[in-house]
Design a protein around this motif. Sequence first.
Motif, mmCIF file in Angstrom:
data_model
loop_
_atom_site.group_PDB
_atom_site.id
_atom_site.type_symbol
_atom_site.label_atom_id
_atom_site.label_comp_id
_atom_site.label_asym_id
_atom_site.label_seq_id
_atom_site.Cartn_x
_atom_site.Cartn_y
_atom_site.Cartn_z
ATOM 1 N N ASP A 58 0.774 -1.114 0.150
ATOM 2 C CA ASP A 58 -0.073 -0.079 0.204
ATOM 3 C C ASP A 58 0.889 1.191 0.122
ATOM 4 O O ASP A 58 1.183 2.290 -1.107
ATOM 5 N N ALA A 59 1.331 1.787 1.053
ATOM 6 C CA ALA A 59 2.577 2.638 1.313
ATOM 7 C C ALA A 59 3.586 2.972 -0.266
ATOM 8 O O ALA A 59 4.229 3.890 -0.836
ATOM 9 N N ILE A 60 4.332 1.579 -0.627
ATOM 10 C CA ILE A 60 4.831 1.926 -1.895
ATOM 11 C C ILE A 60 3.775 2.269 -3.442
ATOM 12 O O ILE A 60 4.678 3.665 -4.242
ATOM 13 N N SER A 61 2.876 2.439 -3.203
ATOM 14 C CA SER A 61 2.212 2.727 -4.025
ATOM 15 C C SER A 61 1.965 4.329 -4.254
ATOM 16 O O SER A 61 2.019 5.724 -5.387
ATOM 17 N N THR A 77 15.269 0.949 5.826
ATOM 18 C CA THR A 77 13.782 1.795 5.498
ATOM 19 C C THR A 77 12.746 2.394 6.076
ATOM 20 O O THR A 77 13.279 2.054 7.361
ATOM 21 N N ALA A 78 12.362 2.947 5.250
ATOM 22 C CA ALA A 78 11.395 4.068 6.151
ATOM 23 C C ALA A 78 10.147 3.976 5.100
ATOM 24 O O ALA A 78 10.433 4.286 4.317
ATOM 25 N N MET A 79 9.185 3.743 6.044
ATOM 26 C CA MET A 79 7.855 3.752 5.922
ATOM 27 C C MET A 79 6.995 4.995 5.391
ATOM 28 O O MET A 79 5.849 4.791 6.603
ATOM 29 N N TRP A 80 6.588 5.771 5.190
ATOM 30 C CA TRP A 80 6.027 7.210 5.029
ATOM 31 C C TRP A 80 4.751 7.231 4.153
ATOM 32 O O TRP A 80 4.596 6.694 3.244
ATOM 33 N N LEU A 81 3.562 7.681 4.903
ATOM 34 C CA LEU A 81 2.629 7.969 3.989
ATOM 35 C C LEU A 81 2.572 9.702 4.173
ATOM 36 O O LEU A 81 2.245 10.051 5.165
ATOM 37 N N PRO A 82 1.749 9.729 2.850
ATOM 38 C CA PRO A 82 1.983 11.233 2.763
ATOM 39 C C PRO A 82 0.910 11.910 3.813
ATOM 40 O O PRO A 82 -0.412 11.367 3.719
ATOM 41 N N PRO A 83 0.324 13.192 3.643
ATOM 42 C CA PRO A 83 -1.065 13.551 3.553
ATOM 43 C C PRO A 83 -2.173 13.196 3.190
ATOM 44 O O PRO A 83 -1.592 12.839 1.812
ATOM 45 N N GLY A 84 -2.516 12.649 3.886
ATOM 46 C CA GLY A 84 -4.761 12.006 3.255
ATOM 47 C C GLY A 84 -3.839 10.782 3.037
ATOM 48 O O GLY A 84 -5.594 10.656 2.353
ATOM 49 N N ALA A 85 -3.028 10.113 3.254
ATOM 50 C CA ALA A 85 -3.497 9.009 2.896
ATOM 51 C C ALA A 85 -3.345 7.303 4.532
ATOM 52 O O ALA A 85 -3.490 6.408 3.825
#
Length: 226
Positions: A58-61, A77-85
């Motif tokens: 999901d995050a890779i998308s 690795t750092a798995m970030w989600l941007p605003p609204g995700a």
Amino acid sequence: MSSSPEHTVEVVLPGEHAAVVATIMAGHGRYPAFLHLLPDPRQRTRVLRSFLTATVRDAISFQTVLAIRDDTNITATAMWLPPGAFPWTTRRKMAATRSILPAMLTDPRASRAFMHHSTALEHAHPTEPHWYLETLSVRPEHQRQGLGSRLITPILGRADQDRLPCYLETSDPANIDYYTRFGFRVLERALITVPDGPACITMRRDAPKSELRVSARDKDSRSNYS
């Protein structure tokens, strides 16, 4: 920090989720929440691999999963989600079912406990736009080399440019001092997500109140993945 090629920050591409999952599992082998929810090592491996595969895919998308590599592996690795995700939409949750279903069938009780933990974290999440650090993981043999910092600072610089806060959770109190170095502060020190389980700690890095000058180093860091 070293500028050697093996310390270059890259965006993880679709199809590389298995390498990211392996790095997270290697770096979080003694993570308190995972040990409590999944005390059996073999069961822990099965369930974590299923749930992490869904989460990483999901995050890779969003093109915001960052990695540092050596010649053979992703070392950090750092798995970030941007605003609204976050939180996930119903459609994204349904897409994750393919990865999670094997664990739910093989280890239903453990899977339900893991899902309950995740739901409790979701309910505690801020509702305003923000960057979310889902996971930061460095393989044990590569820890204390500054790799985590190289994976955090690019997104912090991006958040500062857009004047947005950042948010994370951890169930390891030893992580508080580490994240405090980057401007995070504790919001909740004893968030209980499962009965008798370790308390989760939520942390927030506030949005800047005024325009910040971005250093040349920060610009260089962001250029590695943007």
